[in-house]
Design an enzyme around this catalytic site. Structure first.
Site, short mmCIF file in Angstrom:
data_model
loop_
_atom_site.label_atom_id
_atom_site.label_comp_id
_atom_site.label_asym_id
_atom_site.label_seq_id
_atom_site.Cartn_x
_atom_site.Cartn_y
_atom_site.Cartn_z
N GLN A 79 -31.66 55.35 81.65
CA GLN A 79 -32.98 54.96 82.19
C GLN A 79 -32.84 53.89 83.28
O GLN A 79 -33.71 53.05 83.46
CB GLN A 79 -33.89 54.47 81.07
CG GLN A 79 -34.56 55.60 80.29
CD GLN A 79 -35.47 56.47 81.15
OE1 GLN A 79 -36.05 56.01 82.13
NE2 GLN A 79 -35.60 57.73 80.80
N SER A 80 -31.76 53.91 84.02
CA SER A 80 -31.50 52.91 85.07
C SER A 80 -32.54 52.98 86.19
O SER A 80 -32.73 54.02 86.83
CB SER A 80 -30.11 53.15 85.65
OG SER A 80 -29.95 52.44 86.86
N ASN A 81 -33.20 51.84 86.42
CA ASN A 81 -34.10 51.74 87.58
C ASN A 81 -33.29 51.78 88.88
O ASN A 81 -33.72 52.33 89.88
CB ASN A 81 -34.88 50.42 87.54
CG ASN A 81 -35.75 50.31 86.31
OD1 ASN A 81 -36.60 51.16 86.07
ND2 ASN A 81 -35.54 49.26 85.51
#
Ligand SMILES: *Cc1c(COP(=O)(O)O)cnc(C)c1O
Length: 340
Positions: A79-81
């Site tokens: 879920q890396s921005n």
């Protein structure tokens, strides 16, 4: 070479707003208990739902284009921005992106940032980050990145490697520039806040904030609320990238350990695992200000600020800044935590 001489590719809508949060202050006890809270809205940098990585990526993509790169390669959690914004930045700059994302396996909903990565048609490689693996996640990630990069080269691409979080000396430039923007706004508003609260992850943001606050004699101390462990190792890293950035910008300022504040009290069980105080902060900001925080970074950072107000650590006659670093898409991947 000054900041203005660095290669830079425009990705963000700047300046982002600096807004007061009067109803939040009221909810935290009003003017006898809580300082005025100014929110620097870097969730509104605009690129693909916004966030702090847009500021770093302006300089990273600037360098990539200068070097004739065709693909941005980076890594992070599933879920890396940062991965999502790198994928979007690549598209805006006419490049492609390859992402190496680690996942703990079980639940990997096609939601939030991961969904956006696919919509941006990034080349996504997912590696297993469950704890019973032969090697650490870092090692597995390094090996996969080398493999992906080699394959890209055989296809005639020119890959440009961006570390986790965009946190290297070039990425640090982002929040040197961001601080200049903030200081201009504070000075125009006649504000002298005592602290700047923000979420501390891979530390590129910290490097820029701390370097520039020292360089320009800011009224505030950057106060990092950590969202992941490894403080000692990360301190060494931010010293290194912060000082390399200072050198490359021709600044006389050098950073020492005492310049950094990284508060580890609000991490909870670990990176990416929300805490009750974080969920409370998300709900409070939505209710008071119609504004969204995220469960991984800004919710925890705000839970630290709220706790400091409640413990009476902050002078209610003064003001503080909260840097909203974005992360909103992750909200949609944490439905189970939030529906309770
Ligand atoms: C990456 C990120 C941070 C932390 O920034 P670092 O430079 O990695 O320390 C904070 N908030 C959000 C929403 C992020 O995506």
């Amino acid at each position: 070479m000054s900041l203005a001489d660095q290669p830079r590719f425009s990705l963000a809508y700047l300046p982002t707003p600096l807004q007061e949060a009067p109803r939040l202050r009221q909810a935290l006890g009003g003017d006898r208990a809580c300082p005025r809270i100014l929110i620097k809205r870097d969730d509104l940098t605009g690129l693909a739902f916004g966030g702090n990585k847009a500021r770093k990526l302006e300089f990273l993509v600037g360098e990539a284009l200068d070097l004739g790169a065709t693909v941005l390669v980076t890594s992070g959690a599933v879920q890396s921005n940062h991965a999502r914004m790198t994928a979007a930045a690549a598209r805006v700059a006419g490049m492609k992106a390859a992402l190496v994302l680690s996942s703990t396996g079980k639940s990997r909903p096609l939601q939030g940032n991961l969904l956006l990565d696919y919509l941006l048609d990034a080349e996504v490689h997912i590696i297993d980050a469950t704890t019973d693996q032969k090697m650490s996640v870092d090692e597995a990630q390094t090996i996969k990145i080398a493999e992906v990069t080699a394959t890209l080269k055989t296809r005639g691409e020119r890959p440009y490697l961006i570390p986790v979080g965009g946190s290297n000396a070039v990425g640090v430039f982002g929040y040197v520039a961001g601080t200049l923007e903030l200081l201009t706004q504070l000075s125009a508003a006649g504000e002298s806040p005592t602290r700047l609260y923000y979420a501390n992850g891979s530390r590129g943001t910290q490097g820029g904030l701390v370097l520039a606050a020292k360089m320009f004699n800011a009224s505030y101390r950057p106060y990092g609320i950590s969202v992941s462990g490894g403080a000692q190792e990360k301190l060494q890293r931010v010293l290194q990238i912060g000082n390399e950035a200072a050198e490359r910008l021709g600044l006389p300022t050098r950073l020492i350990s005492d310049d950094f504040t990284s508060d580890e009290a609000y991490i909870g069980p670990g990176y990416g695992i929300s805490t009750p105080a974080c969920l409370e902060a998300i709900r409070l900001l939505a209710r008071c200000e119609g504004l969204f925080l995220d469960p991984v970074y800004t919710g925890k950072a705000m839970s630290g600020l709220i706790d400091h107000v409640r413990r009476g650590f902050l002078d209610p006659s003064k003001s503080v800044v909260f840097l909203h670093t974005g992360g909103i898409p992750a909200l949609f991947a944490y439905v189970e935590d939030l529906e309770a």
